[in-house]
Design an enzyme around this catalytic site. Structure first.
Site, mmCIF file in Angstrom:
data_model
loop_
_atom_site.group_PDB
_atom_site.id
_atom_site.type_symbol
_atom_site.label_atom_id
_atom_site.label_comp_id
_atom_site.label_asym_id
_atom_site.label_seq_id
_atom_site.Cartn_x
_atom_site.Cartn_y
_atom_site.Cartn_z
ATOM 1 N N GLU A 228 -4.666 -0.911 7.123
ATOM 2 C CA GLU A 228 -3.926 -1.860 6.284
ATOM 3 C C GLU A 228 -2.449 -1.814 6.684
ATOM 4 O O GLU A 228 -1.836 -0.749 6.755
ATOM 5 C CB GLU A 228 -4.102 -1.493 4.794
ATOM 6 C CG GLU A 228 -3.406 -2.471 3.876
ATOM 7 C CD GLU A 228 -4.090 -2.646 2.521
ATOM 8 O OE1 GLU A 228 -5.237 -2.212 2.355
ATOM 9 O OE2 GLU A 228 -3.447 -3.234 1.631
ATOM 10 N N ARG A 229 -1.922 -2.998 6.968
ATOM 11 C CA ARG A 229 -0.508 -3.138 7.379
ATOM 12 C C ARG A 229 -0.179 -2.331 8.636
ATOM 13 O O ARG A 229 0.960 -1.877 8.814
ATOM 14 C CB ARG A 229 0.451 -2.748 6.259
ATOM 15 C CG ARG A 229 0.126 -3.378 4.911
ATOM 16 C CD ARG A 229 0.144 -4.867 4.935
ATOM 17 N NE ARG A 229 -0.299 -5.419 3.663
ATOM 18 C CZ ARG A 229 -0.564 -6.698 3.457
ATOM 19 N NH1 ARG A 229 -0.461 -7.573 4.446
ATOM 20 N NH2 ARG A 229 -0.954 -7.123 2.294
ATOM 21 N N ASN B 184 -5.559 2.359 -0.897
ATOM 22 C CA ASN B 184 -6.665 1.582 -1.458
ATOM 23 C C ASN B 184 -7.910 2.313 -0.960
ATOM 24 O O ASN B 184 -8.519 1.946 0.044
ATOM 25 C CB ASN B 184 -6.641 0.141 -0.946
ATOM 26 C CG ASN B 184 -5.429 -0.613 -1.473
ATOM 27 O OD1 ASN B 184 -4.971 -0.372 -2.589
ATOM 28 N ND2 ASN B 184 -4.894 -1.524 -0.672
ATOM 29 N N GLU C 178 -2.722 -3.419 -8.167
ATOM 30 C CA GLU C 178 -3.294 -4.361 -7.205
ATOM 31 C C GLU C 178 -4.818 -4.270 -7.157
ATOM 32 O O GLU C 178 -5.418 -4.246 -6.091
ATOM 33 C CB GLU C 178 -2.681 -4.153 -5.811
ATOM 34 C CG GLU C 178 -1.168 -4.351 -5.808
ATOM 35 C CD GLU C 178 -0.509 -4.255 -4.438
ATOM 36 O OE1 GLU C 178 -1.059 -3.571 -3.565
ATOM 37 O OE2 GLU C 178 0.564 -4.860 -4.283
ATOM 38 N N ARG D 278 1.299 7.731 -7.226
ATOM 39 C CA ARG D 278 2.224 6.646 -6.878
ATOM 40 C C ARG D 278 2.677 5.877 -8.126
ATOM 41 O O ARG D 278 1.846 5.508 -8.966
ATOM 42 C CB ARG D 278 1.586 5.681 -5.881
ATOM 43 C CG ARG D 278 1.234 6.359 -4.569
ATOM 44 C CD ARG D 278 0.517 5.402 -3.647
ATOM 45 N NE ARG D 278 1.379 4.591 -2.841
ATOM 46 C CZ ARG D 278 1.229 3.286 -2.662
ATOM 47 N NH1 ARG D 278 0.276 2.616 -3.293
ATOM 48 N NH2 ARG D 278 2.034 2.620 -1.862
ATOM 49 N N ASP E 178 8.867 -3.944 -3.182
ATOM 50 C CA ASP E 178 7.853 -3.601 -2.182
ATOM 51 C C ASP E 178 8.402 -3.677 -0.759
ATOM 52 O O ASP E 178 8.046 -4.589 -0.014
ATOM 53 C CB ASP E 178 6.667 -4.571 -2.336
ATOM 54 C CG ASP E 178 5.413 -4.073 -1.657
ATOM 55 O OD1 ASP E 178 5.422 -2.930 -1.186
ATOM 56 O OD2 ASP E 178 4.426 -4.827 -1.607
ATOM 57 N N GLU F 108 5.891 -3.746 7.647
ATOM 58 C CA GLU F 108 5.142 -4.811 6.970
ATOM 59 C C GLU F 108 6.002 -6.042 6.688
ATOM 60 O O GLU F 108 5.637 -7.153 7.050
ATOM 61 C CB GLU F 108 4.553 -4.271 5.665
ATOM 62 C CG GLU F 108 3.851 -5.342 4.849
ATOM 63 C CD GLU F 108 3.289 -4.817 3.537
ATOM 64 O OE1 GLU F 108 3.350 -3.603 3.302
ATOM 65 O OE2 GLU F 108 2.781 -5.641 2.756
ATOM 66 N N GLU G 175 18.049 -8.677 8.316
ATOM 67 C CA GLU G 175 18.359 -9.062 6.934
ATOM 68 C C GLU G 175 19.088 -10.410 6.925
ATOM 69 O O GLU G 175 18.819 -11.265 6.082
ATOM 70 C CB GLU G 175 19.235 -7.978 6.291
ATOM 71 C CG GLU G 175 19.528 -8.237 4.836
ATOM 72 C CD GLU G 175 20.522 -7.235 4.238
ATOM 73 O OE1 GLU G 175 21.067 -6.413 5.004
ATOM 74 O OE2 GLU G 175 20.756 -7.290 3.032
ATOM 75 N N TRP H 290 2.742 -12.640 -8.890
ATOM 76 C CA TRP H 290 3.061 -11.452 -8.083
ATOM 77 C C TRP H 290 4.469 -10.922 -8.327
ATOM 78 O O TRP H 290 4.775 -9.773 -8.004
ATOM 79 C CB TRP H 290 2.856 -11.749 -6.588
ATOM 80 C CG TRP H 290 1.406 -11.843 -6.256
ATOM 81 C CD1 TRP H 290 0.656 -12.980 -6.190
ATOM 82 C CD2 TRP H 290 0.512 -10.760 -5.993
ATOM 83 N NE1 TRP H 290 -0.649 -12.663 -5.897
ATOM 84 C CE2 TRP H 290 -0.768 -11.308 -5.766
ATOM 85 C CE3 TRP H 290 0.661 -9.372 -5.926
ATOM 86 C CZ2 TRP H 290 -1.883 -10.517 -5.481
ATOM 87 C CZ3 TRP H 290 -0.448 -8.593 -5.635
ATOM 88 C CH2 TRP H 290 -1.697 -9.159 -5.416
HETATM 89 C C1 GCV Z 1 -1.979 -0.405 0.462
HETATM 90 C C2 GCV Z 1 1.927 -3.731 -0.568
HETATM 91 C C3 GCV Z 1 1.057 -3.979 0.611
HETATM 92 C C4 GCV Z 1 -0.359 -3.531 0.376
HETATM 93 C C5 GCV Z 1 -0.320 -2.060 -0.019
HETATM 94 C C6 GCV Z 1 0.538 -1.938 -1.264
HETATM 95 C C7 GCV Z 1 0.697 -0.491 -1.701
HETATM 96 O O1 GCV Z 1 1.594 -4.585 -1.612
HETATM 97 O O2 GCV Z 1 1.094 -5.318 0.941
HETATM 98 O O3 GCV Z 1 -1.080 -3.709 1.542
HETATM 99 O O4 GCV Z 1 -1.610 -1.566 -0.247
HETATM 100 O O5 GCV Z 1 1.820 -2.417 -0.999
HETATM 101 O O6 GCV Z 1 1.719 0.080 -1.364
HETATM 102 O O7 GCV Z 1 -0.176 0.026 -2.349
#
Ligand code: GCV
Length: 841
Positions: free
Chosen positions: A162-163, A205, A286, A319, A365, A393, A510, A541
């Protein structure tokens, strides 16, 4: 090791000295007093590093000589040299480097407070050598500022990340741990070299099955590969595991059966991995299950896990990234930025001693710029770790050069003035401010099998993360220099230009994405990559910037807004409450202001938006010019790789610039004082050309294409279907001369459309749209620039772009832009050189 092997040498552990500038006066017999795997790793690394850097043969030895490098813990050294004096106050993970006083021997000693300290000392010595520092009179000691210095990998059991922007997982494939864990050991080397002591190997996740017995046995092999490098393995766990894989009817953290399940699971893990570091938890966030389903708090969940780990000295990194992503955007009091503080502050004092709250650096984020999370100051009775992203990301996904150390340093240095006392974030994390036992930094790394981070220069971020987690006082520019020296060797000009590029990259990014605290202005519901300004609005969101016809920014003041500003300690709360005292670079994060509002800089908001985007894109063009000076000074393949990336970035910075500028020009209706916005001399729109086969399309979002439109090749409608090529034609009515022609085309996912530039019955240039960019429709994710240089154009002659679709890629393009070939600072800076082109009549 095979040629294709993934090694730490592909990053900064290269130990090269192309011009013989590293000092050679160092003992070449390397001897560890202890037999532990970490001390043996230290010996192996020193032998490799000294040989590489001095070009002389170094070797490991078991017996003492008169000229040697001796490694050991304090205890081992005292035993071996009873009549010598050694520092007696080196703590765990600390080291000292010093010559042992002697008239008969030349003995350089790496003393560790423990075995890991020995390893870190060895790497510190190599760092000194690589920087060209002489070792005469060396007497240095160091210790880490934070106990927690972890990387998090968001790897999934199927091998995806992921990412992640650097290929597939080094840990997993097809649901299992990979057979080949050689890259894991190499990763351990890299991590150890900058003092990182923990690696959380799977996505937050979390896939519950990784906790089943079969997977844990496999995961123990990963821990084995990391152990010789002093890196503890940690795992993300799903709070619902007792139910989803444990067969229980609930995962309520206060249920005795659930508690017992976690205790048994921890026991099982520690039997396989005795030095297991602990769990990372994402819950009620999420879509992840969490304690809220049972009316329990994060403290209830964290403490249940903590109790299971405590007997084994494990920790829980819980977290604070918990928020509701179904917020009502019409409610001015609703604010995602408030969530972490609102949820966790009331729980302060309720977390067990081995729980660490893992808090993202900002309240949203990982945006290009956010204020520092107020939760750092809010939790006085809990250990804290700051989470940052090494993987880019929201900062260009490694296709853009963005060195993040200056951003992290800014956060670390920010003084939150908790209780009106000095309380910089770095001291809170070190546990000093609130007298907490644990704390530190966690970097979401996203490394993969494509040379760790894909982009060679992005590795500076992984390096810098480790260095700042070791010592937050270090200067990011100095870290950039160190990294450059280790990566490229001591090479004149390289050691000036590379750190300079790195240091300028975040401000540039930036500037051409989201300035003044508007966040990144990217596609937040999709790729998180290209521009998509309204994607943040009118959804739950909560990454809102609230741009409308009068102004922009989210009102987070206490007086009239969401009240977020009031979450800071009083001095900062007061500062952020009022636009006149809020720093410009965070202004629109805290306030909704008219476009005509004047910043501290004296510019209006709208003029700043225009200027910063033109400046940022010009900077990105400059990066290409600067890097070009290193041709023949760095490895040719590396040179070409980085050049291609910087050229791409310069083109994509223009996409960003034009999207934001034309969007705000239209919304505000206010002209650019410098006349640039909406005027692109030399630009010939595709939709204004004489089109054969090509159809005019509306691009979504509209701001991602010049004037919102582009052309797409509808091959089915071509008369000569066999040829399957569409054509756009213009007549050049400017002066005869030499020009560069930039073609802005869409490089869609899937298929590799072919483009050609043709004139005078000759195809001058052909290229394929075969890059791997997000999105299957033409938009700012995949809008890409190709430049044809030095074309001799005569007034009145026709010019053509031919596009041949391939599968789902319709050879769509936006415009061409014709600029004098001798335009300064790259072909993108066209404003002082307007070409007099015109569309086909
Ligand atoms: C792992 C952001 C990212 C998600 C990530 C989330 C998190 O929203 O886009 O991919 O999920 O942060 O840190 O849990």
């Amino acid at each position: 090791m095979s040629a294709a092997a993934q090694t730490a040498d592909q990053a900064w552990l290269r130990y090269i000295d192309p011009h013989g500038a590293a000092p050679r006066l160092i003992p070449r017999n390397v001897r560890a007093l202890g037999a532990s795997p970490m001390e043996q790793s230290a010996v192996q690394e020193l032998v490799r590093g000294i040989s590489g850097l001095t070009g002389l043969h170094a070797s490991a030895s078991d017996t003492g000589t008169h000229n040697e490098l001796v490694l050991g813990t304090t205890e081992e050294l005292r035993k071996a040299y009873p009549s010598s004096t050694f520092a007696n106050d080196l703590g765990p993970e600390s080291y000292s480097l010093a010559w042992l006083p002697s008239t008969t021997a030349s003995r350089l000693v790496v003393q560790g407070g423990d075995e890991r300290g020995v390893l870190y000392g060895a790497f510190a010595l190599l760092r000194l050598l690589a920087s060209g520092d002489g070792l005469l009179g060396l007497n240095l000691r160091d210790h880490p500022a934070f106990s927690i210095r972890w990387v998090d990998e968001w790897d999934n059991p199927d091998g995806s990340i992921e990412r992640g922007y650097a290929g597939r997982s080094i840990f997993f494939e097809d649901g299992s741990v990979r057979d080949d864990l050689a890259p894991v050991a190499e990763y351990g080397r890299l991590l150890a070299s900058v003092g990182i002591n923990g690696c959380n190997i799977n996505n937050v996740n979390a896939a519950p099955q990784l906790l089943d017995s079969a997977h844990l046995k496999q995961i123990a092999r990963i821990a084995d590969a990391l152990r010789p490098w002093g890196v503890h393995l940690a795992m993300s766990v799903a709070i619902a595991s007792p139910q989803s894989i444990g067969g229980l009817s609930t995962y309520d953290p206060l249920d005795p059966a659930v508690k017992a399940w976690w205790i048994a699971k921890a026991q099982e893990i520690y039997e396989l991995i005795p030095d297991f570091a602990g769990f990372t938890v994402k819950a009620d966030s999420e879509g992840q299950p969490g304690p809220a389903s049972f009316g329990r708090t994060p403290a209830d969940a964290a403490n249940t896990l903590a109790a299971a780990l405590a007997p084994h000295h494990g920790v829980v990194l819980y977290r604070a990234f918990v928020y509701n992503h179904h917020l009502d955007w019409r409610d001015p009091k609703a604010d995602r930025a408030r969530a972490a503080y609102d949820i966790f502050k009331p729980l302060d004092g309720q977390f067990a001693a081995n729980v660490v709250l893992q808090i993202k650096e900002g309240p949203i984020d990982f945006q290009a710029r956010e204020p520092v999370s107020p939760l750092f100051a809010g939790l006085e009775h809990a250990s804290q770790a700051m989470e940052v992203q090494i993987t880019q990301e929201y900062t260009g996904q490694q296709r853009h050069l963005v060195y993040l150390a200056p951003m992290w340093k800014w956060v670390l240095d920010t003084d939150l003035r908790a209780n009106s006392q000095p309380s910089p974030v770095k001291e809170i994390l070190a546990g000093k401010t609130f007298h907490q036992p644990l704390g530190g930094m966690v970097g979401v790394a996203g490394i993969g099998r494509d040379r760790w981070l894909g982009s060679p220069l992005a590795l500076a971020n992984l390096y810098a993360f480790g260095r700042l987690a070791w010592n937050p006082e270090l200067d990011p520019a100095q870290i950039a220099t160190e990294w450059t020296q280790q990566t490229f060797g001591l090479v004149d000009t390289v050691d000036r230009i590379v750190p300079d590029l790195l240091m300028r990259s975040w401000p540039a990014y930036e500037s051409y994405t989201g300035p003044l605290g508007t966040q990144t202005l990217t596609d937040i519901t999709g790729s998180h990559y290209g521009p998509n300004i309204e994607s943040s609005e009118r959804n739950g969101w909560g990454q809102w910037h609230n741009a409308d016809a009068q102004g922009v920014g989210k009102d987070r003041s206490v007086a009239t807004g969401s009240g977020y500003a009031g979450q800071y300690p009083p001095e900062l709360a007061k500062l952020y409450e009022n636009p006149t005292t809020t720093p410009d670079d965070l202004l629109l994060f805290f306030h909704h202001l008219p476009y005509t509002y004047r910043l501290h800089s004296g510019k209006t908001v709208i003029q700043h938006i225009y200027d910063s985007h033109f400046d940022g894109a010009a900077q990105a063009a400059q990066f290409v010019t600067e890097w070009s000076q290193l041709n023949s000074r760095v490895d040719p393949a590396l040179y070409a790789d980085v050049l291609g990336r910087l050229q791409y970035q310069a083109g994509h910075a223009i996409v960003w610039r034009d999207a934001i500028v034309q969007y705000f020009l239209k919304l505000s209706g206010i002209q650019d004082d410098l006349g640039r916005a909406g005027h692109y001399p030399g630009r010939l729109e595709a939709e204004s050309a004489l089109l054969t086969g090509y159809k005019i399309i509306d691009v979504t979002p509209w701001e991602d294409a010049s004037r919102g439109k582009a052309v797409s090749c509808d091959a089915a409608s071509l008369q000569d279907a066999a040829q399957r090529t569409c054509t756009a034609q213009w007549t050049w009515i400017g002066l005869s001369g030499h020009y560069n022609i930039a073609v802005q085309y869409f490089d869609l996912q899937g298929g590799a459309a072919k483009f050609s530039f043709r004139y005078r019955n000759r195809t001058v240039d052909t290229w394929l749209a075969d890059a791997k960019l997000p999105s299957r429709i033409p938009n700012g994710d995949n809008s890409t620039r190709h430049i044809i240089r030095n074309v001799d154009l005569q007034e009145g002659e026709p010019i053509f772009i031919d596009g041949t679709p391939d599968g789902p890629d319709p050879a769509a393009f936006d415009y061409i832009e014709i600029t004098p070939a001798d335009a300064p600072s790259g072909a993108w800076d066209i404003y002082s050189h307007p070409a007099n082109a015109a569309p086909h009549p």
